[in-house]
Design an enzyme around this catalytic site. Structure first.
Site, short mmCIF file in Angstrom:
data_model
loop_
_atom_site.label_atom_id
_atom_site.label_comp_id
_atom_site.label_asym_id
_atom_site.label_seq_id
_atom_site.Cartn_x
_atom_site.Cartn_y
_atom_site.Cartn_z
N ARG A 27 5.33 71.28 83.01
CA ARG A 27 6.45 72.56 83.65
C ARG A 27 6.94 72.50 81.85
O ARG A 27 5.92 72.43 80.94
CB ARG A 27 7.22 71.63 84.21
CG ARG A 27 7.48 70.04 83.68
CD ARG A 27 9.26 69.71 84.36
NE ARG A 27 9.51 68.68 83.72
CZ ARG A 27 8.78 67.34 83.83
NH1 ARG A 27 8.32 67.01 84.85
NH2 ARG A 27 9.37 66.14 83.49
N ASN A 72 21.82 72.42 82.89
CA ASN A 72 21.04 71.27 81.89
C ASN A 72 20.49 72.15 81.30
O ASN A 72 21.29 73.11 80.77
CB ASN A 72 20.41 70.24 82.58
CG ASN A 72 18.97 70.13 83.86
OD1 ASN A 72 19.04 70.78 85.01
ND2 ASN A 72 18.29 70.34 83.27
N ASP A 73 19.24 72.34 81.42
CA ASP A 73 18.72 72.75 79.92
C ASP A 73 18.93 74.33 79.95
O ASP A 73 18.68 75.04 80.93
CB ASP A 73 16.83 73.28 80.19
CG ASP A 73 16.47 71.81 80.82
OD1 ASP A 73 17.26 70.42 80.39
OD2 ASP A 73 15.41 71.56 81.06
N TRP A 121 19.89 62.97 79.12
CA TRP A 121 19.61 62.24 80.54
C TRP A 121 20.10 60.72 81.20
O TRP A 121 19.81 60.33 82.11
CB TRP A 121 18.24 62.21 80.86
CG TRP A 121 17.94 63.67 81.13
CD1 TRP A 121 16.91 64.73 80.60
CD2 TRP A 121 18.62 64.72 82.32
NE1 TRP A 121 16.99 65.40 81.46
CE2 TRP A 121 18.04 65.57 82.10
CE3 TRP A 121 19.04 64.28 83.05
CZ2 TRP A 121 17.85 66.97 82.80
CZ3 TRP A 121 19.34 65.24 84.40
CH2 TRP A 121 18.71 66.67 84.00
N GLU A 136 8.31 67.62 77.33
CA GLU A 136 9.34 69.08 78.18
C GLU A 136 9.62 69.94 77.35
O GLU A 136 9.87 69.29 76.25
CB GLU A 136 10.90 68.06 78.58
CG GLU A 136 10.36 66.87 79.88
CD GLU A 136 11.66 66.32 81.02
OE1 GLU A 136 11.41 66.31 81.82
OE2 GLU A 136 12.69 66.39 79.84
N PHE A 167 12.41 75.28 87.82
CA PHE A 167 12.50 74.45 86.89
C PHE A 167 12.50 75.55 85.78
O PHE A 167 12.83 76.27 85.58
CB PHE A 167 11.81 74.16 86.61
CG PHE A 167 12.06 71.82 87.22
CD1 PHE A 167 13.27 72.11 87.90
CD2 PHE A 167 11.57 71.09 87.15
CE1 PHE A 167 13.59 71.26 88.94
CE2 PHE A 167 11.36 69.41 87.68
CZ PHE A 167 12.51 69.65 88.69
N TRP A 213 26.72 71.72 88.10
CA TRP A 213 26.18 71.30 86.87
C TRP A 213 25.15 72.37 86.05
O TRP A 213 24.51 72.70 86.95
CB TRP A 213 24.56 69.94 87.97
CG TRP A 213 23.26 69.71 87.24
CD1 TRP A 213 22.68 71.17 87.06
CD2 TRP A 213 23.98 68.58 86.52
NE1 TRP A 213 21.53 70.07 85.81
CE2 TRP A 213 23.15 68.78 85.49
CE3 TRP A 213 25.05 67.68 86.44
CZ2 TRP A 213 22.05 67.43 85.02
CZ3 TRP A 213 24.18 66.51 84.86
CH2 TRP A 213 23.13 66.44 84.54
N TRP A 232 23.29 66.49 89.07
CA TRP A 232 21.47 67.42 89.05
C TRP A 232 21.37 67.62 90.42
O TRP A 232 21.09 66.45 91.54
CB TRP A 232 21.05 66.62 88.41
CG TRP A 232 19.16 67.54 88.42
CD1 TRP A 232 19.27 68.60 87.52
CD2 TRP A 232 18.53 67.35 88.84
NE1 TRP A 232 17.81 68.79 87.74
CE2 TRP A 232 16.41 68.24 88.24
CE3 TRP A 232 18.26 66.56 90.24
CZ2 TRP A 232 15.82 68.43 89.02
CZ3 TRP A 232 16.41 66.80 90.72
CH2 TRP A 232 15.58 67.55 90.35
C1 FRU Z 1 14.36 69.23 81.07
C2 FRU Z 1 13.63 68.67 82.83
C3 FRU Z 1 12.53 70.10 82.48
C4 FRU Z 1 12.50 70.47 83.88
C5 FRU Z 1 14.00 70.57 84.07
C6 FRU Z 1 14.54 70.06 85.25
O1 FRU Z 1 15.34 67.94 80.80
O2 FRU Z 1 14.21 67.40 83.00
O3 FRU Z 1 11.65 69.39 81.85
O4 FRU Z 1 12.28 71.41 84.11
O5 FRU Z 1 14.88 69.49 83.28
O6 FRU Z 1 15.89 70.61 85.48
#
Ligand code: FRU
Length: 537
Positions: free
Chosen positions: A192, A61-62, A339, A244, A118, A59, A86
């Site tokens: 965060r 993401n960011d 998401w 975020e 994160f 997986w 995730w």
């Molecule tokens: C954004 C987020 C961030 C967080 C991360 C967790 O997509 O929600 O705010 O740090 O993903 O994976």
């Protein structure tokens, strides 16, 4: 009141994480075990992008921690290597010499007893302000959020804190700082995604942090001690969801002597076409307080949000530190998913890709600052076979190109439509299985659109194809320009020289074979058509 609000937001987020947004999905079909070797099956062939970055397995993401140093662009990312949904967050790592071809490196940061790792950022500490240097090596300092799952499960508020780690081998391996956390939680549930930048004028490190639905600004001399200097966001911009992944940087305004500060804020949900998206603000910074431009303020009071990208698949994007382009622009990359359905997209051994790397610049048009995005110049270096034509008279549905001439899964398409009339201009990618992806401009509504509702595999989430994405056109030239970047499962459209951008993913049963166009005003001229097939293996 504010406290009640943040508790409520906290509850909603926890609920969201547990139920669907990021927690283990309830549908066990989605929980797959990844294999170590890169499989070469049908799913891989059909859906693994030709040139957008994806992790080999697991997986993603960011994008995180991006910096440039000694000829290499570094890209870290939220990563769960042992599953395709995730899970416990690590920082994966990849490097590139040109922002296009990436080489995956070993995982840079592992979760530990303080929590999951994160999102966050990294800077090159050239002057060793942190004191982490040894044997004259330049430290790279990463700042990230610890997300403590034990506290989350115990329903605590102070789940998230900020921490640092440093690298003395140019970003390959990191040592976590023994004094972590460097910023404690001030009783805010969502706290965060620290993004650090060097403020040359004030000679200070500035850090922006998402806190509930606001951004907190911090300053530091040594990256270890942080002082809260201001907060931004109450009553400003879009508040449809949690804020975020902020970013904060300076950009020159094109064709002027002016320089402005830009704040990016990702928001989930609340995006213009549902779910996740990134808004931006333009203004001034005095070293402590960020004040948005008056014109911007007035338009926002009118409910106008400024979006980095109006499509559904560009989230949590931020910029590279320690580098600006020859034009003074910033380099940006986003996570090419949303998401709403990221955990369910139909790829087998990995999930999610990044957008193409983009150059961000700023223009002032009719008194309003606008952020412009375009693919980085380096992409041009991959252009191969080309089809070009001028002044094409379009009369009824017209095929522009087929996959017999140009591979439509690694393609750049440029065009202009002069003398826009009051009609709908539609482009369609299609295949012989009946899949179709259409996009274009509807002059009567002054709006761009992308319709992926018939693009093939859509059944994995109702949210994926429940609407046609739209974006209001802000440019007012009567010539429309378009640049399209196509991969196997993504389209990125840069209208009006990058003033309006739409990025969307799709999953056709077989690759698209034909690109055609038509308009309901019957005849129009398509000018400066240039189609390039990229050289990627
Ligand atoms: C954004 C987020 C961030 C967080 C991360 C967790 O997509 O929600 O705010 O740090 O993903 O994976």
């Amino acid at each position: 009141m504010k406290n009640t609000l943040s508790i409520l937001i906290g509850f909603i987020t926890v609920f969201c994480m547990l139920v669907s947004c990021k927690g283990e999905p309830k549908n066990s079909k989605n929980v797959s075990i990844v294999t170590d070797s890169v499989p070469n099956g049908e799913n891989e062939k059909l859906y693994r992008p030709n040139f957008h970055f994806t992790p080999k397995k697991g997986w993603m993401n960011d994008p995180n921690g991006m910096f440039y140093y000694n000829g290499y662009y570094h890209l870290y990312y939220q990563h769960y290597p042992d599953g395709t949904t995730w899970g416990p967050m690590h920082w994966g790592h990849a490097i590139s010499k040109d922002l296009i071809s990436w080489v995956e490196k070993p995982i840079a940061l592992y979760p530990d007893d303080k929590g999951y790792i994160f999102s966050g950022s990294a800077v090159v500490d050239v002057d060793n302000t942190s004191g982490f240097s040894e044997k004259s090596k330049t430290p790279v300092v990463a700042m990230f959020t610890y997300h403590d799952m034990k506290k989350e499960k115990a329903d605590k508020i102070d789940v998230e804190t900020q921490a640092i780690a440093y690298s003395l081998d140019e970003g390959l391996t990191y040592e976590k700082y023994e004094g972590n956390p460097v910023v404690k939680n001030p009783d805010i549930r969502d706290f965060r995604d620290p993004k650090v930048n060097w403020d040359e004028e004030r000679k200070q490190w500035t850090m922006v942090l998402a806190a509930g639905q606001e951004i907190m600004f911090y300053a530091s001399q040594d990256l270890k001690e942080w002082e809260l200097i201001s907060t931004f966001g109450e009553g400003i911009g879009n508040h449809g969801g949690v804020w975020e992944c902020p970013d904060f940087f300076q950009l020159p305004v094109k064709d002027s002597e002016e320089t402005k500060w830009v704040l990016l804020v990702s928001i989930n949900p609340g995006g213009p076409n549902g779910g996740s998206a990134t808004q931006y603000f333009v203004g001034d910074f005095d070293g402590k307080v960020f004040t948005i431009d008056q014109n911007f303020k007035e338009q926002q009071a009118d409910d106008h949000t400024f979006w980095v990208d109006h499509g559904r698949d560009n989230y949590a994007g931020v910029t590279w530190s320690n580098v600006t382009t020859a034009n003074g622009g910033k380099l940006f990359i986003g996570w090419m998913s949303n998401w709403l359905y990221a955990n369910n997209v139909p790829t087998d051994n990995w999930r999610s890709a990044m957008t193409i790397a983009r150059e961000l610049s700023l223009i002032k048009s009719n008194g309003t600052y606008r952020l412009i995005s375009n693919p980085v110049n380096e992409l041009k270096g991959y252009r191969g076979k080309k089809v070009a034509d001028k002044n094409i008279a379009i009369e009824g549905e017209t095929i522009l190109v087929t996959s017999k001439t140009v591979n439509l899964t690694k393609t750049e398409i440029n065009f202009e439509i002069p003398d826009l009339a009051d009609g709908t201009y539609t482009f369609v990618l299609s295949n012989d299985k009946g899949d179709e992806l259409s996009f274009g401009y509807e002059a009567t509504e002054n709006s761009f659109f992308v319709d992926r509702n018939k693009t093939g595999e859509n059944g994995f989430s109702e949210k994926f194809s429940d609407r046609i994405s739209k974006a209001v056109r802000t440019a007012n030239s009567d010539t429309l320009t378009g640049k399209i970047i196509l991969d196997k499962t993504s389209i990125e459209i840069f209208f009006d020289e990058g003033e309006t951008v739409m990025t969307e993913i799709f999953f056709p049963k077989v690759p698209f074979q034909t690109l055609s166009t038509w308009s309901d005003i019957k005849n129009f001229t398509l000018d400066k058509l240039e189609i390039h097939e990229f050289n990627f293996n």
